[in-house]
Design a protein around this motif. Structure first.
Motif, PDB file in Angstrom:
ATOM      1  N   ALA A 131      22.438  32.295  26.567  1.00 56.56           N
ATOM      2  CA  ALA A 131      21.888  32.649  25.260  1.00 56.56           C
ATOM      3  C   ALA A 131      20.425  32.227  25.199  1.00 56.56           C
ATOM      4  O   ALA A 131      20.113  31.039  25.284  1.00 56.56           O
ATOM      5  N   ARG A 132      19.537  33.212  25.053  1.00 52.26           N
ATOM      6  CA  ARG A 132      18.110  32.915  24.874  1.00 52.26           C
ATOM      7  C   ARG A 132      17.941  32.081  23.606  1.00 52.26           C
ATOM      8  O   ARG A 132      18.527  32.378  22.565  1.00 52.26           O
ATOM      9  N   CYS A 133      17.133  31.029  23.673  1.00 52.51           N
ATOM     10  CA  CYS A 133      16.970  30.163  22.501  1.00 52.51           C
ATOM     11  C   CYS A 133      15.584  29.514  22.531  1.00 52.51           C
ATOM     12  O   CYS A 133      15.336  28.583  23.298  1.00 52.51           O
ATOM     13  N   ASP A 134      14.692  30.017  21.680  1.00 54.66           N
ATOM     14  CA  ASP A 134      13.332  29.485  21.606  1.00 54.66           C
ATOM     15  C   ASP A 134      13.327  28.066  21.034  1.00 54.66           C
ATOM     16  O   ASP A 134      14.284  27.634  20.373  1.00 54.66           O
ATOM     17  N   ASP A 135      12.230  27.363  21.268  1.00 54.28           N
ATOM     18  CA  ASP A 135      12.049  26.030  20.689  1.00 54.28           C
ATOM     19  C   ASP A 135      12.005  26.114  19.164  1.00 54.28           C
ATOM     20  O   ASP A 135      11.430  27.048  18.597  1.00 54.28           O
ATOM     21  N   SER A 136      12.602  25.145  18.504  1.00 54.32           N
ATOM     22  CA  SER A 136      12.466  25.027  17.056  1.00 54.32           C
ATOM     23  C   SER A 136      11.081  24.490  16.718  1.00 54.32           C
ATOM     24  O   SER A 136      10.480  23.753  17.501  1.00 54.32           O
ATOM     25  N   VAL A 137      10.582  24.874  15.540  1.00 56.01           N
ATOM     26  CA  VAL A 137       9.263  24.430  15.078  1.00 56.01           C
ATOM     27  C   VAL A 137       9.405  23.893  13.663  1.00 56.01           C
ATOM     28  O   VAL A 137       9.986  24.562  12.791  1.00 56.01           O
ATOM     29  N   VAL A 138       8.907  22.686  13.429  1.00 52.90           N
ATOM     30  CA  VAL A 138       9.001  22.081  12.105  1.00 52.90           C
ATOM     31  C   VAL A 138       7.642  21.515  11.697  1.00 52.90           C
ATOM     32  O   VAL A 138       6.756  21.307  12.528  1.00 52.90           O
TER      33      VAL A 138
ATOM     34  N   ILE B 191       9.241  21.382  18.292  1.00 52.70           N
ATOM     35  CA  ILE B 191       7.786  21.395  18.181  1.00 52.70           C
ATOM     36  C   ILE B 191       7.443  20.951  16.762  1.00 52.70           C
ATOM     37  O   ILE B 191       8.039  21.431  15.801  1.00 52.70           O
ATOM     38  N   VAL B 192       6.498  20.042  16.618  1.00 51.64           N
ATOM     39  CA  VAL B 192       6.116  19.516  15.309  1.00 51.64           C
ATOM     40  C   VAL B 192       4.643  19.841  15.063  1.00 51.64           C
ATOM     41  O   VAL B 192       3.787  19.532  15.901  1.00 51.64           O
ATOM     42  N   LEU B 193       4.350  20.458  13.928  1.00 49.33           N
ATOM     43  CA  LEU B 193       2.960  20.726  13.559  1.00 49.33           C
ATOM     44  C   LEU B 193       2.340  19.442  13.014  1.00 49.33           C
ATOM     45  O   LEU B 193       2.826  18.875  12.036  1.00 49.33           O
ATOM     46  N   LEU B 194       1.274  18.996  13.661  1.00 51.89           N
ATOM     47  CA  LEU B 194       0.602  17.748  13.296  1.00 51.89           C
ATOM     48  C   LEU B 194      -0.860  18.023  12.965  1.00 51.89           C
ATOM     49  O   LEU B 194      -1.465  18.963  13.492  1.00 51.89           O
ATOM     50  N   GLU B 195      -1.420  17.176  12.120  1.00 50.24           N
ATOM     51  CA  GLU B 195      -2.843  17.278  11.808  1.00 50.24           C
ATOM     52  C   GLU B 195      -3.668  16.783  13.000  1.00 50.24           C
ATOM     53  O   GLU B 195      -3.363  15.741  13.591  1.00 50.24           O
ATOM     54  N   ARG B 196      -4.673  17.549  13.340  1.00 53.47           N
ATOM     55  CA  ARG B 196      -5.543  17.178  14.444  1.00 53.47           C
ATOM     56  C   ARG B 196      -6.394  15.959  14.099  1.00 53.47           C
ATOM     57  O   ARG B 196      -6.802  15.782  12.961  1.00 53.47           O
ATOM     58  N   GLU B 197      -6.654  15.149  15.095  1.00 54.21           N
ATOM     59  CA  GLU B 197      -7.593  14.049  14.939  1.00 54.21           C
ATOM     60  C   GLU B 197      -9.002  14.545  15.259  1.00 54.21           C
ATOM     61  O   GLU B 197      -9.196  15.417  16.119  1.00 54.21           O
ATOM     62  N   SER B 198      -9.987  13.978  14.590  1.00 53.12           N
ATOM     63  CA  SER B 198     -11.374  14.349  14.870  1.00 53.12           C
ATOM     64  C   SER B 198     -11.742  13.903  16.280  1.00 53.12           C
ATOM     65  O   SER B 198     -11.253  12.883  16.780  1.00 53.12           O
ATOM     66  N   GLY B 199     -12.560  14.683  16.915  1.00 52.55           N
ATOM     67  CA  GLY B 199     -13.010  14.337  18.254  1.00 52.55           C
ATOM     68  C   GLY B 199     -12.262  15.051  19.361  1.00 52.55           C
ATOM     69  O   GLY B 199     -12.738  15.097  20.494  1.00 52.55           O
ATOM     70  N   ALA B 200     -11.073  15.619  19.048  1.00 53.71           N
ATOM     71  CA  ALA B 200     -10.304  16.336  20.070  1.00 53.71           C
ATOM     72  C   ALA B 200     -10.761  17.789  20.109  1.00 53.71           C
ATOM     73  O   ALA B 200     -10.032  18.722  19.771  1.00 53.71           O
TER      74      ALA B 200
END
Length: 757
Positions: free
Chosen positions: A364-371, A282-291
């Motif tokens: 083995a339980r393994c959550d999504d990585s987040v960057v 999962i990648v944290l991205l800046e939101r675009e205006s209008g969404a």
């Protein structure tokens, strides 16, 4: 024949179970070399005979051009006289391997397997669990080592004749792919509605797509756990929030392609590289205006977490939905993610409208990585699927170093094991504050020690006396381990940063929300002169009161009572944010702060930023970890930094940022809230950075680092880096290890190693 030579090559690293032997076979065969390749107890051995130039070209390929999942750590070469070997072959292993051989992490489906899924004449057409040696589950299906099919969750699924032929053909990319399976022999998929199975296999996926389009909330059981999934439109997301009791916490999205993501979020080259990595975080991205629809997905934030499909079932699902979809971990607040079908029925039965499930065990339980890309660098918010159980360096270790178990912190915990060669960090465990997560914590320790073969003789933990993880360490010590070695929270942050950069000493700013200080106060804005074994606190933020303790964490406006002198402003903010219900209650809070009644002292940068968030109206109440600071960052993006001198003071002979003066200066700033927010972030970075640079210059230290949860803030990180670089010093920033509490166990393991005689 006179120009022939022989090279005996030994390769260590992640080189088993990743197609390494077939890769070597193909390279040698294409080059016309004779010899063999085989697995050993700790890696891979190969022998090459032929012209020296051809042999050297294959060895260079082993060093630099190996398979996608391989991680070559060392290549040793011994040159000898040819022995007259004829032909090249893959030989049986000289041992069964063992726990010392690294197990690869899970990855997303590769492009070749995706083409097989799409190919109408392929054996794997439409099959949701298609994989090969270059992709698919590893860590989440392995029960024990050595890594072969009989010791994985695939043991219950005997290969059909066609899969067996591919498995035994050295030139096939499914040669010894332990998760090979097809529609005829592999795990099966079904859609459940309550106790009824309403569709199977590809029909189950079509049915799931239709239910999502109808606005239903589904559980989808995947590779390392289960997701709660719904359409990303407002009505479906509001239903998800109500049923999971998550009123504001941001949800992650999955979108079918980078182009589709660009319709609602900014994707630059750095972000695209991380998004399309085979590990698919999962990648944290800046939101675009209008969404505007993202206001429901990530309320009040300027960022949104997005990932691309990584399992075959995800790709097939997007054939039947428009996307994007909300995909968030399937758990109720404070509990571990659900992994079993029974768990979906029992725990999520009242939450979901249906479930897409399969019959392969999740070992083995393994959550999504987040960057997040911060100031051009990758930062892990969560290091889990795709990276666990990759080894990290242990620069403190020497021959004979005792193996260490590090049990981690309480929040966002991981665990780690370490020996003389490496530190292996577990998957994300979560907040260890209830029986269910404590049980998962114990499972993670047991699984990690089994897979790595590291048998700890020392246990390390956080210094906090009330953490359940510390109680676990004390229990381990009673059972015979040495210790526990208690490691101060912020020293663990600093040691993790030093270790990943192979540095023995640096001045490190550790800025976060909470850490137990040796003086009994709550630390969180510290400048440390740190080594791997020890540290000295040399400055930071001046401490300030938190009226009500945890109440001030939940209601950030309470922090203002200890930082602002203006009673009217404090009272207004306390009332406006709902922290109190009356002026008289506001007076009690101010009196509480003055007299120190139920009012711990803190130097926390996180709590300071929370106070600023309350001051400017960015956040009234914290409903999840980090919400006030994240909302403040979102507001600050709309503002400009105003000129403001950072006030300094002295505490116990150390230079500190005068937090009270700084907040009062911000309150007096004639500027809109967004500008005040931007100026506060800038002032915090300059204040801590100036103290760190001054200390480094005075003490002859050539590197300054920045870590802790505040290091996720892009504006603060960038300003800090600029200040340190302008002073001619090296900047240490987190890359391979989370700067937040997910990296604490790594730091604990390194410190406990360094403190051994």
């Amino acid at each position: 024949m006179g120009d022939r030579t022989r090279a005996v090559v030994r390769v260590t690293g992640v080189v088993q179970g990743v197609g390494f032997r077939p890769f070597v076979y193909r390279r040698a065969d294409d080059t016309g070399l004779d010899g063999y390749v085989r697995n050993t107890g700790d890696g891979v051995d190969a022998v090459f005979e032929g012209p020296r130039g051809a042999v050297e070209s294959v060895i260079e390929a082993i060093r630099t051009d190996n398979p996608p999942l391989a991680r070559v750590e060392r290549v040793d070469v011994e040159w000898t006289e040819p022995a007259g070997v004829d032909g090249f072959e893959i030989r049986d292993s000289d041992s069964d391997g063992g726990a010392g051989v690294p197990v690869p992490p899970d990855t997303g489906v590769c492009e070749q397997c995706l083409a097989d899924i799409r190919g109408s004449d392929s054996q794997y057409h439409g099959y949701w669990a298609t994989a090969c040696v270059d992709c698919g589950p590893r860590f989440t299906v392995v029960r024990s080592v050595p890594y072969d099919r009989t010791r994985t969750a695939m043991a219950e699924f005997p290969m059909c004749g066609a899969c067996r032929e591919r498995y035994e053909t050295p030139t096939d990319r499914r040669y010894h792919a332990q998760t090979i399976a097809c529609q005829s022999c592999g795990p099966t998929l079904r859609f459940e509605d309550g106790d009824s199975v309403v569709a199977t296999e590809q029909d189950a996926i079509r049915h799931a797509g239709q239910r999502l389009a109808d606005g239903d909330l589904l559980a989808i059981r995947g590779i390392g756990g289960t997701h709660l999934v719904c359409d990303a439109t407002v009505p479906a997301v509001e239903k998800l929030r109500e049923r999971t009791r998550r009123p504001a916490k941001p949800f992650a999205l999955m979108a079918p392609s980078v182009d589709s993501i660009r319709s609602f979020a900014a994707v630059d080259d750095d972000a695209e590289t991380v998004l399309t990595d085979i590990r698919r975080p999962i990648v944290l991205l800046e939101r675009e205006s209008g969404a505007d629809w993202l206001d429901t997905v990530a309320p009040g934030l300027s960022t949104v977490g997005v990932m691309l499909p990584y399992a075959g079932v995800h790709h097939l699902l997007f054939d039947h939905v428009e996307g994007p979809l909300v995909m968030t971990s399937a758990n109720m607040p404070g509990e571990p993610m659900v992994t079993t079908v029974d768990g979906i029925r029992d725990t999520l039965g009242s939450v979901v409208d249906g479930a897409l499930v399969h019959d392969r065990d999740i070992v083995a339980r393994c959550d999504d990585s987040v960057v997040r890309v911060v100031d051009g660098d990758r930062r892990f918010l969560r290091r889990s699927r795709g990276w666990t159980p990759e080894a990290l360096p242990n620069p403190a270790a020497e021959d004979g170093t005792a193996p260490v178990l590090a049990v981690g912190p309480e929040r966002d915990a991981t665990v780690a094991v370490a020996d003389a060669d490496r530190v292996v960090l577990s998957q994300h465990v979560g907040d260890v504050d209830d029986p269910a997560t404590l049980a998962f914590h114990r499972e993670a320790v047991a699984h990690l020690t089994d897979l790595t073969g590291i048998d700890p003789s020392v246990v390390a933990c956080d210094m906090h006396p009330d953490f359940l993880t510390r109680a676990e360490a004390e229990r381990d010590a009673e059972d015979g381990l040495d210790g526990p070695v208690t490691v101060q929270h912020h020293h663990a942050h600093a040691a993790a940063l030093l270790a990943e950069h192979d540095r023995s000493r640096a001045v490190v700013v550790t800025a976060d929300g909470t850490g137990y200080g040796p003086d009994g106060t709550v630390w969180g804005g510290e400048v440390l002169d740190a080594t791997l074994a020890d540290f000295e606190r040399v400055g930071g933020l001046d401490s300030f009161p938190l009226p009500g303790g945890e109440a001030a964490v939940e209601h950030p406006a309470r922090t203002l009572a200890g930082l602002l002198a203006d009673a009217e402003t404090v009272g207004d903010r306390l009332l406006a944010t709902g922290a109190v219900e009356s002026r008289s209650e506001a007076r009690v809070v101010r009196q509480q702060a003055r007299q120190g009644v139920n009012t711990p002292e803190t130097s926390s940068a996180g709590r300071f930023l929370d106070g600023v968030a309350a001051l400017v109206g960015a956040c009234d109440r914290r409903r999840y970890e980090g919400e006030p600071a994240q909302r403040l960052e979102a507001l600050a993006r709309e503002g400009s930094v105003r000129e403001l001198s950072v006030p300094f003071g002295e505490c116990d002979g150390d230079r500190v940022v005068a937090t009270g003066e700084l907040l009062r200066a911000l309150d007096s700033l004639p500027a809109p809230p967004a500008d005040v927010a931007a100026t506060a972030q800038d002032a915090l970075a300059r204040g801590l950075g100036e103290i760190a640079v001054e200390t480094a210059n005075e003490r002859g230290v050539d590197a300054v680092g920045f870590t802790g949860g505040v290091a996720y803030n892009g504006a603060i990180s960038r300003r800090f880096r600029e200040l340190v670089e302008s002073a001619g010093l090296d900047v240490l920033s987190p890359d391979r290890v989370p700067p937040g509490d997910g990296g604490i166990a790594y730091g604990q393991a390194v410190v406990a190693t360094a403190r051994q005689d």
